[in-house]
Design a protein around this motif. Structure first.
Motif, short mmCIF file in Angstrom:
data_model
loop_
_atom_site.label_atom_id
_atom_site.label_comp_id
_atom_site.label_asym_id
_atom_site.label_seq_id
_atom_site.Cartn_x
_atom_site.Cartn_y
_atom_site.Cartn_z
N PHE A 299 -14.93 2.20 -5.92
CA PHE A 299 -15.85 1.87 -4.84
C PHE A 299 -15.58 2.77 -3.63
O PHE A 299 -14.43 3.16 -3.39
CB PHE A 299 -15.69 0.40 -4.44
N PRO A 300 -16.60 3.11 -2.88
CA PRO A 300 -16.40 3.94 -1.67
C PRO A 300 -15.57 3.18 -0.64
O PRO A 300 -15.62 1.95 -0.57
CB PRO A 300 -17.82 4.20 -1.18
N SER A 301 -14.82 3.91 0.14
CA SER A 301 -13.96 3.28 1.14
C SER A 301 -14.75 2.49 2.17
O SER A 301 -14.24 1.55 2.78
CB SER A 301 -13.12 4.36 1.86
N PRO B 290 -10.65 -5.70 -0.03
CA PRO B 290 -9.29 -6.14 0.35
C PRO B 290 -8.25 -5.21 -0.28
O PRO B 290 -8.40 -4.79 -1.44
CB PRO B 290 -9.21 -7.55 -0.26
N PRO B 291 -7.21 -4.87 0.45
CA PRO B 291 -6.21 -3.93 -0.08
C PRO B 291 -5.41 -4.52 -1.22
O PRO B 291 -5.14 -5.73 -1.26
CB PRO B 291 -5.33 -3.65 1.14
#
Length: 282
Positions: free
Chosen positions: A142-144, A149-150
């Motif tokens: 997914f794009p940043s 959530p990390p």
């Protein structure tokens, strides 16, 4: 393997014949090899000798007593009401004991991921520590700008995170976020599930989902979310599900509408404005 190959039976209160007859009427248990321990005193050495070359890793014990039962050695199911405290899975009557109960006790003991459900094109299963790399790949697809959530940084930390999630979400609550696997490619293409969240002092069971960008616009999200909502009603016995969607997330807004959710309010969650949708499960 999600189901034991052999069942040890240890009855001291109820007639063993009743237990055997019941097991022979279950679609999966009827194919297991049965070992009677009812005329013996159970012990690790006895169980090992009765395994007949089969690893005890493929076995499960069903008993109506906790006397001399080696709980640390085998996944164990109790039945009846004869002081079974300490046995993790107990059914008051034989009629309540089914294949799903046997599968659950077996998988939880060995920390094996359960398959939750299957649709025409997809499989929904629990994440497990062996899926650490696949989960990382999914999030990295997914794009940043999606601000997911990390995850823990190292493989070892992520494996521990998934192990803790197995014990904390799946085993304790009976639900959580599950891996979405495409049947044709056997590839993990997303995750979907239900988590209980408290936001603004209000607790909600939330439908959450993601499909990797390369597999979007194929109807996978609707297919798996529709199945999860049915699971929430029929298995988890929930009567209402919420979904929190950011106002600019047009694809999710469209999906939620297709699934029959209705807009309720706008709140701030995780420092973002989101629309709360709800669906009554009838």
């Amino acid at each position: 393997m999600e189901f034991p190959k052999q069942l040890f039976l240890y009855c001291k209160v109820y007639p063993e014949a009743h237990l055997i007859n019941h097991l022979k009427n279950l679609p999966k248990a009827r194919h297991c090899v049965l070992h009677s321990l009812s005329d013996c005193t159970t012990s690790p050495s006895l169980l090992a000798s009765l395994s007949k070359g089969e690893s005890l890793h493929s076995s499960l014990l069903i008993t109506d007593t906790k006397e001399n039962v080696p709980l640390s050695l085998l996944p164990t199911i109790g039945f009846g009401t004869n002081d079974l405290f300490g046995i993790p899975y107990v059914f008051e009557t034989l009629d309540a004991l089914d294949d799903d109960g046997i599968r659950l006790a077996f998988c939880r003991f060995h920390k094996l991921p359960l398959t939750i459900l299957k649709t025409k094109r997809l499989i929904l299963k629990e994440w497990c520590p062996n899926d650490a790399i696949e989960l990382k790949k999914l999030y990295n697809s997914f794009p940043s700008s999606d601000n997911l959530p990390p995850l823990p940084n190292t493989k070892e930390e992520l494996q521990q995170y998934l192990s803790d999630y197995q014990a904390g979400a799946y085993a304790f609550f009976g639900h959580g976020l599950w891996a979405v696997v495409e049947k044709e490619s056997n590839r993990m293409i997303g995750q979907c599930g239900i988590e209980y969240k408290e936001r603004d002092g209000i607790g909600r069971y939330e439908l959450q989902y993601m499909i990797t960008p390369s597999c979007q616009r194929n109807g996978f999200a609707f297919e798996i979310c529709f199945a999860v909502l049915r699971y929430a009603k029929d298995v988890l016995y929930l009567d209402k599900i919420s979904a929190l969607i950011e106002p600019h997330n047009t694809p999710s807004l469209s999906l939620i509408a297709q699934l029959g959710f209705e807009q309720v309010e706008m709140i701030t969650a995780d420092q973002k404005s989101v629309i709360v949708y709800e669906k009554q499960l009838k």
